[in-house]
Write an enzyme that holds these catalytic residues in place. Structure first.
Site, PDB file in Angstrom:
ATOM      1  N   CYS A   1       0.805  -1.228   0.000  1.00 61.48           N
ATOM      2  CA  CYS A   1       0.000   0.000   0.000  1.00 61.48           C
ATOM      3  C   CYS A   1       0.836   1.277   0.000  1.00 61.48           C
ATOM      4  O   CYS A   1       0.276   2.376  -0.070  1.00 61.48           O
ATOM      5  CB  CYS A   1      -0.932  -0.002   1.196  1.00 61.48           C
ATOM      6  SG  CYS A   1      -1.848  -1.545   1.366  1.00 61.48           S
TER       7      CYS A   1
ATOM      8  N   HIS B   1      -3.041   7.768   6.259  1.00 61.84           N
ATOM      9  CA  HIS B   1      -3.202   6.454   5.630  1.00 61.84           C
ATOM     10  C   HIS B   1      -4.633   5.969   5.881  1.00 61.84           C
ATOM     11  O   HIS B   1      -5.287   5.472   4.963  1.00 61.84           O
ATOM     12  CB  HIS B   1      -2.172   5.477   6.180  1.00 61.84           C
ATOM     13  CG  HIS B   1      -2.167   4.154   5.490  1.00 61.84           C
ATOM     14  ND1 HIS B   1      -1.958   4.029   4.134  1.00 61.84           N
ATOM     15  CD2 HIS B   1      -2.366   2.892   5.956  1.00 61.84           C
ATOM     16  CE1 HIS B   1      -2.021   2.750   3.791  1.00 61.84           C
ATOM     17  NE2 HIS B   1      -2.263   2.045   4.886  1.00 61.84           N
TER      18      HIS B   1
ATOM     19  N   PHE C   1       1.334  -3.139   4.494  1.00 60.33           N
ATOM     20  CA  PHE C   1       1.622  -4.474   4.993  1.00 60.33           C
ATOM     21  C   PHE C   1       3.101  -4.766   4.740  1.00 60.33           C
ATOM     22  O   PHE C   1       3.667  -4.366   3.725  1.00 60.33           O
ATOM     23  CB  PHE C   1       0.770  -5.512   4.266  1.00 60.33           C
ATOM     24  CG  PHE C   1      -0.623  -5.674   4.811  1.00 60.33           C
ATOM     25  CD1 PHE C   1      -1.049  -4.980   5.928  1.00 60.33           C
ATOM     26  CD2 PHE C   1      -1.518  -6.538   4.205  1.00 60.33           C
ATOM     27  CE1 PHE C   1      -2.338  -5.133   6.439  1.00 60.33           C
ATOM     28  CE2 PHE C   1      -2.812  -6.711   4.700  1.00 60.33           C
ATOM     29  CZ  PHE C   1      -3.216  -6.006   5.812  1.00 60.33           C
TER      30      PHE C   1
ATOM     31  N   LYS D   1      -9.561   7.837   1.895  1.00 60.97           N
ATOM     32  CA  LYS D   1      -9.985   6.461   1.583  1.00 60.97           C
ATOM     33  C   LYS D   1     -11.473   6.273   1.858  1.00 60.97           C
ATOM     34  O   LYS D   1     -12.100   5.358   1.331  1.00 60.97           O
ATOM     35  CB  LYS D   1      -9.172   5.442   2.380  1.00 60.97           C
ATOM     36  CG  LYS D   1      -7.741   5.236   1.897  1.00 60.97           C
ATOM     37  CD  LYS D   1      -7.071   4.117   2.661  1.00 60.97           C
ATOM     38  CE  LYS D   1      -5.658   3.834   2.131  1.00 60.97           C
ATOM     39  NZ  LYS D   1      -4.683   4.875   2.535  1.00 60.97           N
TER      40      LYS D   1
ATOM     41  N   HIS E   1      -9.577   2.071  -0.660  1.00 63.43           N
ATOM     42  CA  HIS E   1      -8.153   1.734  -0.516  1.00 63.43           C
ATOM     43  C   HIS E   1      -7.701   1.096  -1.824  1.00 63.43           C
ATOM     44  O   HIS E   1      -7.943  -0.086  -2.074  1.00 63.43           O
ATOM     45  CB  HIS E   1      -7.953   0.781   0.657  1.00 63.43           C
ATOM     46  CG  HIS E   1      -6.511   0.616   1.044  1.00 63.43           C
ATOM     47  ND1 HIS E   1      -5.466   0.935   0.197  1.00 63.43           N
ATOM     48  CD2 HIS E   1      -5.935   0.178   2.200  1.00 63.43           C
ATOM     49  CE1 HIS E   1      -4.321   0.690   0.802  1.00 63.43           C
ATOM     50  NE2 HIS E   1      -4.586   0.234   2.027  1.00 63.43           N
TER      51      HIS E   1
ATOM     52  N   GLU F   1      -1.899   4.744  13.776  1.00 64.59           N
ATOM     53  CA  GLU F   1      -1.534   5.991  13.098  1.00 64.59           C
ATOM     54  C   GLU F   1      -1.802   7.201  13.992  1.00 64.59           C
ATOM     55  O   GLU F   1      -1.018   8.153  14.012  1.00 64.59           O
ATOM     56  CB  GLU F   1      -2.289   6.117  11.780  1.00 64.59           C
ATOM     57  CG  GLU F   1      -1.855   7.329  10.964  1.00 64.59           C
ATOM     58  CD  GLU F   1      -2.396   7.349   9.549  1.00 64.59           C
ATOM     59  OE1 GLU F   1      -1.940   8.189   8.759  1.00 64.59           O
ATOM     60  OE2 GLU F   1      -3.273   6.508   9.226  1.00 64.59           O
TER      61      GLU F   1
END
Length: 404
Positions: A162, A294, A390, A326, A331, A305
């Protein structure tokens, strides 16, 4: 060092077929999340995604060329065409020879790969489409962009889940800043809506059954998206000399690795990446006026976050708007950071902070100003765009508004 301007922007996503439609959607808080229609969802537990509506290649490519391109590569070229037309660089043989193309993609030609597997394993056929390999490879977007514009300089693709597009844009920024390239086309593209990969995401148990509610206490997970955003980067001085429109300036880039867990995020890793971006840009935390988070809408990411932002910005957090787009464009995996970079540019250029849509209830563990549900007028000079992947691979871009 050379200052780096963004002079071209292009996009295709659930929020529209170009960058202007994207900007209008996020500025109004309109979500592009809805039922996925491009693939059979009968075997998938979740039904919603952020899909480019009613997409067909025919307005963009003839059938022969489209046959060589997976949907994600088509998106890459469509966004790059718009970005290059927007920037209108003066193409010379020397510029074509030295310009760079750096793209990000997480899964590449997943739809093509899925069709091939179905042919072999489900239909027991003994052959697949002869162009399966060139359509599947993650670098196909960069390759087709190079062919589209006759650019023969360094061209490559970064795949860091990502964070892919953020790493790509950051590398392009450093190449322009250092003088390694006179111009770069950079961004990300993704098209993950095929049965096989959707079932894989289903197994992860991180996809929301309804919509994406980042930082909201009642959030249930992410919503997958697709699309692309591409940018033209060039030296600020050269851009001004030729009278180019400048959307924003990239002033810093930071990276880090969590080195802790393959899927669980680390607040310390995210904080290191933000500090690295600030250090690269020679900025203090107090100079940042907006963060595009994010913000996946998963329980773990949003808490982590939030903790990272508090650790980096301290008491400045109370004056720091943080939103996740998002909630509107989904996403988009390897393209997410590119779409979010565009959202950050819109915030800086147009003086409109995009909201965190679908927000219902504050979460005490995400005690940030998340610009809930409605865009906010604000003149901001510096902003960050966060991307945390990830594998614990983090990338953060620092951008600056440019006076016109």
């Amino acid at each position: 060092m050379v200052r780096v301007a963004i002079t071209g922007a292009g996009a295709i996503s659930a929020l529209g077929r170009n960058a202007s439609e994207f900007a209008a959607a996020i500025s109004s808080g309109r979500s592009g999340i809805g039922p996925i229609r491009s693939t059979d969802m009968s075997r998938v537990r979740f039904q919603n995604g952020a899909e480019v509506p009613d997409y067909s290649h025919t307005p963009y490519f003839d059938d022969r060329r489209a046959d060589f391109m997976d949907r994600f590569a088509q998106f890459a070229v469509i966004a790059a065409r718009e970005a290059v037309a927007d920037a209108a660089p003066e193409w010379t043989p020397e510029l074509r020879e030295n310009a760079a193309i750096i793209t990000g993609s997480c899964v590449g030609g997943q739809s093509t790969e899925d069709i091939g597997f179905q042919e072999i394993y489900k239909h027991a056929r003994n052959r697949v489409h002869p162009l399966t390999i060139p359509k599947t490879m993650a670098n196909a977007g960069a390759s087709h962009i190079s062919m589209e514009f006759g650019v023969t300089g360094p061209s490559f693709t970064i795949s860091t889940a990502c964070s892919s597009a953020a790493h790509a844009i950051g590398q392009a920024y450093w190449m322009i800043r250092s003088g390694a390239a006179p111009l770069a086309i950079s961004g990300g593209s993704e098209a993950p809506f095929s049965c096989g990969i959707l079932k894989a995401w289903e197994a992860m148990r991180v996809v929301s059954p309804d919509t994406c509610r980042p930082f909201s206490k009642d959030r249930h997970g992410m919503i997958l998206g697709e699309g692309a955003a591409m940018f033209v980067l060039e030296p600020l001085q050269a851009a001004r000399a030729r009278g180019a429109r400048i959307h924003a300036e990239i002033v810093g880039f930071g990276m880090s690795a969590d080195a802790s867990h393959i899927t669980q995020p680390s607040a310390e890793g995210a904080a290191r990446a933000m500090r690295a971006a600030l250090r690269d840009a020679a900025l203090s935390p107090e100079q940042i006026g907006y963060i595009n988070a994010h913000g996946t809408g998963t329980l773990a990411n949003d808490i982590s976050e939030s903790a990272a932002i508090r650790a980096v910005f301290g008491s400045h957090v109370k004056d720091l708007p943080v939103s996740s787009t998002k909630s509107m464009h989904g996403h988009a995996l390897g393209a997410a950071a590119a779409l979010e970079c565009l959202a950050t540019i819109v915030a800086l250029r147009d003086g409109i902070l995009p909201p965190t849509a679908n927000f219902n209830e504050p979460d005490p563990e995400c005690d940030l100003d998340v610009v809930p549900n409605h865009a906010r007028a604000a003149q901001v000079e510096y902003a960050l765009s966060n991307s945390f992947a990830f594998g614990g691979l983090n990338a953060v871009l620092a951008l600056r508004a440019v006076a016109h």
